[in-house]
Design a protein around this motif. Structure first.
Motif, short mmCIF file in Angstrom:
data_model
loop_
_atom_site.label_atom_id
_atom_site.label_comp_id
_atom_site.label_asym_id
_atom_site.label_seq_id
_atom_site.Cartn_x
_atom_site.Cartn_y
_atom_site.Cartn_z
N TYR A 178 8.58 1.94 23.21
CA TYR A 178 9.60 1.86 22.15
C TYR A 178 9.26 2.87 21.03
O TYR A 178 10.13 3.59 20.54
N CYS A 179 7.98 2.93 20.67
CA CYS A 179 7.52 3.87 19.64
C CYS A 179 7.76 5.32 20.07
O CYS A 179 8.19 6.16 19.28
N CYS A 180 7.46 5.60 21.34
CA CYS A 180 7.67 6.96 21.86
C CYS A 180 9.14 7.33 21.79
O CYS A 180 9.50 8.45 21.37
N CYS A 223 0.83 -1.22 0.00
CA CYS A 223 0.00 0.00 0.00
C CYS A 223 0.86 1.26 0.00
O CYS A 223 0.33 2.37 0.04
N ALA A 224 2.17 1.09 -0.08
CA ALA A 224 3.12 2.21 -0.21
C ALA A 224 2.84 3.33 0.80
O ALA A 224 2.72 4.50 0.43
N CYS A 225 2.74 2.95 2.07
CA CYS A 225 2.42 3.97 3.06
C CYS A 225 3.65 4.53 3.78
O CYS A 225 3.52 5.46 4.58
N GLN A 226 4.84 4.00 3.48
CA GLN A 226 6.04 4.48 4.19
C GLN A 226 6.22 6.01 4.12
O GLN A 226 6.57 6.61 5.12
N PRO A 227 6.00 6.65 2.95
CA PRO A 227 6.27 8.09 2.88
C PRO A 227 5.41 8.95 3.80
O PRO A 227 5.72 10.11 4.03
N TYR A 228 4.32 8.38 4.32
CA TYR A 228 3.39 9.18 5.12
C TYR A 228 3.69 9.11 6.62
O TYR A 228 3.02 9.77 7.41
N PHE A 229 4.66 8.29 7.00
CA PHE A 229 4.96 8.12 8.43
C PHE A 229 6.43 8.39 8.74
O PHE A 229 7.30 8.13 7.91
N ASP A 230 6.67 8.89 9.95
CA ASP A 230 8.05 9.13 10.38
C ASP A 230 8.72 7.82 10.76
O ASP A 230 9.93 7.70 10.71
N ALA A 231 7.92 6.84 11.17
CA ALA A 231 8.47 5.53 11.54
C ALA A 231 7.37 4.48 11.43
O ALA A 231 6.19 4.80 11.52
N ILE A 232 7.80 3.23 11.22
CA ILE A 232 6.86 2.11 11.14
C ILE A 232 7.39 1.00 12.04
O ILE A 232 8.56 0.63 11.95
#
Length: 232
Positions: A146-148, A119-128
């Motif tokens: 960990y995410c924080c 779904c090519a969503c990487q560009p929309y997030f700072d981290a996954i």
């Protein structure tokens, strides 16, 4: 699973009813799925679901090749249909101007990475972050913390948005996040005993309005705190 049903009918001469039963059985097995990543890879496990479903429906010899064919056809079709809607992409782009965004998902590392890729969503997030790559998955506080850390923020500055009361909302509450937002597309009433989210939305596109509401609340509180301290 329409493509799989068609293939089973046209290529392997199963009846439509049989083909549907096989697919329904696989769906049920997926819902109950549990596996030890150390012992079995997800591909083998899921081919086995198809193998068992065919066996239970048709009987006869176990047909691993047919099961594998069904699995890969099912998986490919599924991935082809995974897209991030344009309005959602627009919303994420706008949100990211003011907040940091992280995508957190439970599940098998390979499966989830394939979906993220599809779904090519990487560009929309700072981290996954994928649960299957971590020590613990949602709702454990450790994965939220960990995410924080990844985003360089405190839990009390974070908002969790998700459609699962058990993992997303409970997890956000366990981790002491600022707020939890439950995406309840069906707008079904939750069971009384379930975790209580701070906010409920029926579409992810309602999120910006909720975040603005939160900000107004915080500003109003800061205003009253300020007034209180100036009167002391």
């Amino acid at each position: 699973p329409l493509k799989v049903i068609n293939a089973l009918q046209s290529k392997h001469h199963y009846g439509e009813g049989e083909a549907r039963v096989i697919c329904d059985k696989v769906q049920a097995k997926l819902l109950k799925e549990c596996r030890d990543p150390a012992k079995m890879c997800i591909t083998d496990l899921r081919i086995s679901h198809w193998e068992e479903a065919i066996q239970e429906t048709i009987g006869g010899e176990v047909n691993r090749n047919l099961a594998a064919e069904c699995y890969f056809l099912w998986k490919t079709t599924r991935l082809q249909h995974l897209t991030l809607a344009e309005d959602t992409r627009g919303m994420l782009t706008e949100l990211r101007k003011g907040v940091r965004l992280l995508l957190l998902t439970n599940g098998d590392k390979q499966t989830q990475r394939e979906k993220i890729e599809a779904c090519a969503c990487q560009p929309y997030f700072d981290a996954i972050v994928v649960g299957g790559e971590q020590k613990e998955e949602k709702p454990a506080p450790s994965i939220f913390h960990y995410c924080c850390d990844l985003l360089g923020v405190q839990p009390a500055e974070c908002v969790m948005v998700g459609d699962s009361l058990d993992t997303d909302i409970q997890g956000g509450l366990n981790a002491g996040l600022k707020a939890t937002v439950w995406l309840n597309k069906a707008m079904t009433a939750p069971v009384d005993t379930s975790p209580v989210p701070h906010y409920i939305i029926s579409s992810v596109l309602d999120l910006p309005a909720v975040l603005q509401k939160m900000e107004r609340k915080i500003n109003a509180k800061l205003g009253t705190d300020h007034m209180a301290s100036s009167h002391e």
